[in-house]
Design an enzyme around this catalytic site. Structure first.
Site, mmCIF file in Angstrom:
data_model
loop_
_atom_site.group_PDB
_atom_site.id
_atom_site.type_symbol
_atom_site.label_atom_id
_atom_site.label_comp_id
_atom_site.label_asym_id
_atom_site.label_seq_id
_atom_site.Cartn_x
_atom_site.Cartn_y
_atom_site.Cartn_z
ATOM 1 N N ASP A 167 33.601 36.204 47.789
ATOM 2 C CA ASP A 167 35.019 37.172 47.432
ATOM 3 C C ASP A 167 35.315 37.670 49.704
ATOM 4 O O ASP A 167 36.384 37.948 49.622
ATOM 5 C CB ASP A 167 35.077 38.070 47.327
ATOM 6 C CG ASP A 167 33.715 39.296 46.661
ATOM 7 O OD1 ASP A 167 32.676 38.645 47.749
ATOM 8 O OD2 ASP A 167 33.384 40.270 46.217
ATOM 9 N N HIS A 178 31.191 42.763 49.339
ATOM 10 C CA HIS A 178 31.329 43.903 48.610
ATOM 11 C C HIS A 178 29.740 44.187 48.643
ATOM 12 O O HIS A 178 29.058 43.682 48.141
ATOM 13 C CB HIS A 178 31.990 44.488 47.439
ATOM 14 C CG HIS A 178 32.926 44.365 47.761
ATOM 15 N ND1 HIS A 178 33.743 42.837 46.629
ATOM 16 C CD2 HIS A 178 34.106 44.576 47.685
ATOM 17 C CE1 HIS A 178 34.792 42.837 46.333
ATOM 18 N NE2 HIS A 178 34.989 43.854 47.518
ATOM 19 N N HIS A 190 27.103 46.045 41.362
ATOM 20 C CA HIS A 190 27.366 47.709 41.562
ATOM 21 C C HIS A 190 27.023 48.195 40.651
ATOM 22 O O HIS A 190 26.613 49.805 40.554
ATOM 23 C CB HIS A 190 28.903 47.848 41.865
ATOM 24 C CG HIS A 190 29.657 47.065 42.741
ATOM 25 N ND1 HIS A 190 29.452 46.775 44.361
ATOM 26 C CD2 HIS A 190 30.390 46.159 43.075
ATOM 27 C CE1 HIS A 190 29.589 46.482 44.923
ATOM 28 N NE2 HIS A 190 31.153 45.579 44.077
ATOM 29 N N ASP A 220 27.864 38.424 48.877
ATOM 30 C CA ASP A 220 29.177 39.254 48.435
ATOM 31 C C ASP A 220 29.518 39.990 49.067
ATOM 32 O O ASP A 220 28.695 40.472 49.853
ATOM 33 C CB ASP A 220 28.585 40.306 46.877
ATOM 34 C CG ASP A 220 29.538 40.429 46.320
ATOM 35 O OD1 ASP A 220 30.456 39.547 45.218
ATOM 36 O OD2 ASP A 220 30.879 40.552 46.724
#
Length: 336
Positions: free
Chosen positions: A270, A185, A146, A183
């Protein structure tokens, strides 16, 4: 276990402390690393001064090619201020000061841990470049995908997979690098760092709409980089079958078409069905298949050069097992 897979780690990752109840916490590695060792994996402590002719020892120079040097200085200055406060007895047991966003807590060890994650990723990359079939994974924290060029975000302070990609090009002379991110996200930082370039492809499957708000299918790159960004956004509740279809029909063909010299993986766990920060429904079998598919793809397109970097995964009970399952997939094993 005798296998071509080595797992790189760094003890400095523990020194980044976080507020009570924060999901990205030292226990992620404190549980995962002993489990992986017990399961027989070759755990290698990264040496930031090793690797003559390799990327190890060049973390700062390579990071400055990816991140704004002013951001790196600002991050380290903020950490130094927290450390100075701690020396004066004013630092709480659990940190409360944040960097850029309210999900990036600062402690006296934050910068050391972020650099440790970069060092381990670079060491893993050097290992993969030793010869055909050398695979590696860096199991570190904090995550990185990120982090933007000039902004911390989403638990991330330095974007280690992006720095690794740049290092492979700059130090090892690699011409094309693909980064596949599973991931839950979307890796906004990684995409934005390379979306204007033709030599790095970024491919992601992720929950959408969801944090951080990027990753729509229409985001395909900019200018010379148009077409090197491939996003496969999926709705909450997607499970193994949906992910399999996306991998088989979208992401793997795109990697083959790009024909990278090295395949990097932002391996976040996740999307696991019980992860507290997401809403997907993946089982152990999905992560095993990810490992198997990506190892086979690396053998097909880039002489087996496969490097994975741990990103998310916040179910402490499941994370060690899921990493192990993924690694077993990369060496052709099956679930017991």
């Amino acid at each position: 276990m005798s296998s071509p897979m080595s797992v790189f780690w760094d003890p400095r990752c523990d020194v980044h402390t976080v507020p009570r109840g924060f999901p990205e916490r030292p226990e992620r590695l404190q549980l995962a690393l002993p489990y992986l060792r017990e399961r027989g994996w070759d755990l290698v402590e990264a040496d930031q001064d090793a690797g003559a002719g390799g990327m190890a020892g060049q973390a700062r120079r390579l990071a400055a090619l990816v991140h704004d040097p002013a951001y790196i200085a600002r991050m380290e200055e903020a950490v130094a201020a927290v450390a100075a406060s701690a020396e004066q007895g004013n630092f709480p047991l659990r940190p409360t000061r944040m960097l850029d966003t309210n999900d990036n807590p600062l402690s006296p060890g934050t910068a050391d841990a972020a650099w440790a994650a970069v060092d381990a990723a670079l060491a893993a990359g050097d290992h993969a470049m030793l010869g055909a079939g050398h695979r590696a994974m860096s199991v570190t924290r904090p995550p990185g995908h990120h982090c933007e060029r000039d902004r911390a975000m989403g638990f991330c302070y330095l974007n280690q997979v992006a720095i690794l990609a740049q290092g492979l090009i700059d130090v090892h002379g690699v011409e094309r690098v693909a980064i596949l991110d599973f991931d839950v996200h979307h890796g906004n930082g990684t995409q934005h760092l390379f979306d204007h370039r033709a030599d790095v492809a970024y491919l992601s499957v992720h929950q959408y709409p969801f944090y951080p708000g990027t990753g729509a299918a229409k985001e395909r790159g900019i200018g010379e980089g148009e077409g090197t960004t491939v996003n496969a956004p999926l709705p909450a509740g997607s499970g193994d079958d949906v992910y399999s279809e996306v991998m088989d029909d979208v992401l793997l063909p795109a990697v083959r078409s790009f024909a990278p010299d090295v395949l990097l993986v932002s391996a976040g766990f996740d999307a696991w069905r019980n992860d507290p920060l997401a809403g997907m429904e993946l089982t152990d079998a999905a992560f095993l298949r990810f490992g198997s598919l990506l190892a086979e793809l690396a053998e097909e397109v880039c002489e087996g050069r496969l490097v994975s970097v741990l990103e998310g995964g916040y179910d402490l009970a499941a994370l060690p097992r899921l990493i192990d399952v993924y690694l077993r997939g990369t060496v052709g094993e099956t679930l017991n």
